[in-house]
Design an enzyme around this catalytic site. Structure first.
Site, mmCIF file in Angstrom:
data_model
loop_
_atom_site.group_PDB
_atom_site.id
_atom_site.type_symbol
_atom_site.label_atom_id
_atom_site.label_comp_id
_atom_site.label_asym_id
_atom_site.label_seq_id
_atom_site.Cartn_x
_atom_site.Cartn_y
_atom_site.Cartn_z
ATOM 1 N N HIS A 1 0.764 -1.531 0.151
ATOM 2 C CA HIS A 1 -0.018 -0.142 -0.312
ATOM 3 C C HIS A 1 0.581 1.280 0.258
ATOM 4 O O HIS A 1 0.778 1.914 -1.026
ATOM 5 C CB HIS A 1 -1.585 0.095 1.201
ATOM 6 C CG HIS A 1 -1.821 -0.840 1.143
ATOM 7 N ND1 HIS A 1 -2.010 -1.623 1.518
ATOM 8 C CD2 HIS A 1 -3.054 -0.869 0.161
ATOM 9 C CE1 HIS A 1 -3.244 -2.489 1.113
ATOM 10 N NE2 HIS A 1 -3.506 -2.232 0.107
ATOM 11 N N ASP B 1 -5.247 -7.307 -4.438
ATOM 12 C CA ASP B 1 -5.592 -8.919 -3.683
ATOM 13 C C ASP B 1 -5.687 -9.955 -4.505
ATOM 14 O O ASP B 1 -5.655 -11.176 -4.077
ATOM 15 C CB ASP B 1 -6.582 -8.620 -2.569
ATOM 16 C CG ASP B 1 -6.569 -7.953 -1.608
ATOM 17 O OD1 ASP B 1 -4.483 -8.228 -0.812
ATOM 18 O OD2 ASP B 1 -6.296 -6.581 -0.922
ATOM 19 N N GLU C 1 -11.585 -9.161 -5.128
ATOM 20 C CA GLU C 1 -10.949 -9.645 -4.638
ATOM 21 C C GLU C 1 -9.953 -10.965 -3.535
ATOM 22 O O GLU C 1 -8.769 -11.604 -4.192
ATOM 23 C CB GLU C 1 -10.141 -8.249 -4.125
ATOM 24 C CG GLU C 1 -10.892 -8.182 -2.723
ATOM 25 C CD GLU C 1 -10.434 -6.991 -2.091
ATOM 26 O OE1 GLU C 1 -9.276 -6.381 -2.388
ATOM 27 O OE2 GLU C 1 -10.928 -6.221 -1.313
ATOM 28 N N CYS D 1 -10.246 -1.375 -9.678
ATOM 29 C CA CYS D 1 -9.732 -0.603 -8.800
ATOM 30 C C CYS D 1 -8.240 -0.798 -8.786
ATOM 31 O O CYS D 1 -7.997 -0.253 -8.018
ATOM 32 C CB CYS D 1 -11.367 0.063 -7.922
ATOM 33 S SG CYS D 1 -11.150 -1.090 -6.568
HETATM 34 C C1 PEP Z 1 -7.372 -4.047 -4.449
HETATM 35 O O1 PEP Z 1 -6.474 -4.942 -3.858
HETATM 36 O O2 PEP Z 1 -6.700 -4.148 -6.147
HETATM 37 C C2 PEP Z 1 -7.420 -3.576 -3.681
HETATM 38 C C3 PEP Z 1 -8.150 -2.010 -4.722
HETATM 39 O O3 PEP Z 1 -8.279 -2.998 -3.035
HETATM 40 P P1 PEP Z 1 -6.286 -2.850 -1.625
HETATM 41 O O4 PEP Z 1 -5.738 -2.157 -2.795
HETATM 42 O O5 PEP Z 1 -6.581 -1.486 -1.100
HETATM 43 O O6 PEP Z 1 -6.275 -4.207 -0.932
HETATM 44 MG MG MG Z 2 -7.619 -5.161 -1.468
#
Ligand code: PEP
Ligand code: MG
Length: 567
Positions: free
Chosen positions: A188, A454, A430, A501
């Site tokens: 992240h 994920d 995910e 996303c």
């Molecule tokens: C993902 O897992 O692609 C997502 C958008 O959520 P995060 O990256 O916040 O886990």
């Molecule tokens: Mg995620």
């Protein structure tokens, strides 16, 4: 001039001064003492308290401070002078035979715990002062002083590692770049750095031994290197590149008002991912068609108290109003994994990415979940907010979350609090089990959004934060592509739209594949949005569909890579 090569996890160029951020790790090896050592330990205590108070006085004199920062330092002095504190430490040394450092650790852990449990934000916010004093005192005793320097907006942060909340905090201080000893491109922290268009480099063992504070440094996130004390020629060359970077961004602003569609008029909705409310300005500038993912967990981490309903309500309402009439998809808290909260994730899980995160954490802390839902329902008076649940593994979880929303709505009716009658609900896809059952999940949802970060991690059993297995993490593995295809088909068969996303949506080479697979919306960081729009404007939908068709028949990553010219 010295050049250091590593890996880039966020592109771009930055020129500034080195700022080393050291982590506070206090290893208390001497825990117990014998009776003969009591006296020495008590003398040591008095001496260190006096010295730390002197240090604070020096700090107040030496630097330019705001009234608030002087008040904080004065509070720290009061904590150190408090007779109850001194009596408790003496007692722990004399009766429990604890070493001075262990007694201090014990005392502050207890006090901080008490403050954290107080259901009053004013009192519980005090715990950060106690934590600060504990670090300052332990640092002094163990001879590791606390770093009080300010971060300037010309600084480039060098650290062993950096966590997501630090990236967001430094962003608000206008830091220009990050360089860390270790960190994965799928973490992240890296995602946020990319979203903020801040270059970030990783993979420099012993980084902190190679640099000094205030040295001039060039961070080249395009080539994955940094240069210390560059010569004049190099500096000029990089200043030129920086200008070109700015020019490229300015050029992109020319397409800001164009509709996002392919050459053959297939429309794609382009939305933004945000982590903190401060990003809204950038979202507005890029004329995003909405917020496709608001990662709310950053309201919960890096703080000692949880945000109350009122605080959340105000934040959500402000964002919804500033985006109106465009949609704002608020993802409920997804703390856990690498986005750890002091309060919600107090226990270090052995396998946090498979642990209590996403919707599981919300169900485990139902009161906290309800506060967030209530705040969202109250903020959605304009009707442009949607709720999205992270880490859904089966339809039962959606049904359970919907029942909680219903409960919250009934409570708000009883309390006569203004709120929305209806809200659209979506699931993040995910986890492979969710993708495979997306037909059933779609029937309970108004939209789906594929979290490819994920989805890749869980499909391929590769920890997204672990650099050692980085080469196994690949979003264009045939299995991941099949799961995306399945999800899109199931969503469309049930008459709902589906977005991506995750980071796949921000990877230029993968856009034709996602569009060819039939994705309706892409949500990316606001800084990436216009670049993506340009790619879509130059694309043929017909050719993208044929490309996706061919890729779905391929068996290896290598074949797919070659077809996509993906590096
Ligand atoms: C993902 O897992 O692609 C997502 C958008 O959520 P995060 O990256 O916040 O886990
Ligand atoms: Mg995620």
């Amino acid at each position: 001039m010295q050049i250091f090569r590593g890996n880039s996890i966020s592109k771009g160029i930055a020129i500034g001064k080195v700022k080393i951020i050291k982590r506070h790790k206090y290893n208390i090896s001497r825990k117990r003492i014998n009776k003969k050592e009591i006296e020495t330990e008590l003398i040591k205590f008095e001496k260190h308290i006096e010295e730390v108070i002197d240090d604070i006085d020096d700090l107040i004199k030496k630097k330019e401070h705001t009234k608030e920062s002087i008040d904080i330092l004065d509070t720290h002095k009061m904590i150190l002078k408090d007779p109850d504190f001194s009596n408790n430490i003496k007692n722990l040394i004399q009766s429990d035979l604890l070493s001075l450092e262990k007694a201090i650790e014990e005392h502050f852990t207890q006090v901080i715990g008490i403050f954290n449990r107080m259901n009053n934000s004013l009192f519980s916010s005090r715990s950060s002062d106690y934590r600060d004093v504990a670090e300052r005192l332990l640092g002094h005793i163990l001879n590791q002083k606390k770093n009080d320097d300010k971060i300037d907006d010309i600084d480039i942060v060098f650290s062993e590692t950096i966590n997501p909340s630090e990236v967001t905090r430094f962003f608000t201080m206008n830091v220009k770049g990050f360089c860390v000893e270790s960190g994965s491109k799928h973490s992240h922290s890296a995602i946020i750095a990319r979203s903020m268009n801040i270059p970030m480099l990783t993979n420099f063992p012993n980084l902190l031994n190679s640099i000094k504070n205030d040295e001039i440094v060039i961070l080249d996130g395009n080539e994955g290197l940094f240069i210390i004390t560059p010569d004049e020629q190099t500096l000029d060359r990089y200043k030129q590149l920086l200008q070109e970077q700015i020019h490229y961004q300015n050029e992109l602003t020319k397409i800001v008002d164009l509709k996002t569609q392919t050459l053959d008029k297939h429309i794609i909705k382009l939305m933004s991912n945000i982590e903190i409310p401060e990003e809204i300005d950038q979202v507005k500038k890029s004329k995003s068609e909405g917020i496709g993912l608001f990662r709310t967990e950053f309201l919960f981490i890096d703080r000692d108290t949880l945000p109350e309903e009122e605080e959340q309500f105000k934040i959500y309402k402000k964002i919804a109003e500033s985006m109106y009439p465009e949609p704002v998809i608020i993802r409920t808290i997804d703390a856990g994994g690498d986005k750890l909260s002091n309060i919600l994730n107090p226990i270090m899980e052995i396998n946090p990415n498979l642990g209590l995160r996403g919707i599981r954490l919300s169900f485990a802390h139902k009161a906290l979940f309800k506060i967030q839902i209530r705040a969202i329902l109250r903020a959605n008076i304009g009707g442009n907010i949607k709720i999205m649940f992270p880490m859904i593994s089966c339809v039962k979880e959606i049904r359970k979350a919907k029942a909680i929303i219903k409960q919250c709505r009934e409570e708000l009716v009883t309390e006569n609090k203004e709120h929305c009658e209806y809200i659209k609900i979506g699931a993040m896809i995910e986890i492979p089990s969710a993708a495979l059952t997306s037909d059933i999940i779609s029937k309970e949802c108004d939209f789906l959004s594929i979290g490819t970060n994920d989805l890749t991690q869980y499909t391929l059993a590769v920890d997204r934060d672990n650099e050692m297995v980085d080469k196994y993490y690949c979003s264009i593995h045939p299995a991941v592509i099949q799961l995306i295809k399945t999800t899109i088909k199931n969503a469309h068969d049930n008459g709902i739209l589906v977005a991506v996303c995750g980071e796949m949506a921000s990877t230029n080479e993968l856009i034709p594949l996602l569009i060819g697979l039939g994705i309706d919306e892409l949500s990316v960081s606001p800084g990436k949005l216009l670049e993506l729009k340009q790619i879509i404007l130059d694309l043929s939908y017909k050719k993208s569909k044929s490309l996706a068709y061919q890729i779905l028949k391929m068996d290896t990553i290598e074949q797919i890579k070659k077809k996509l010219k993906h590096v």
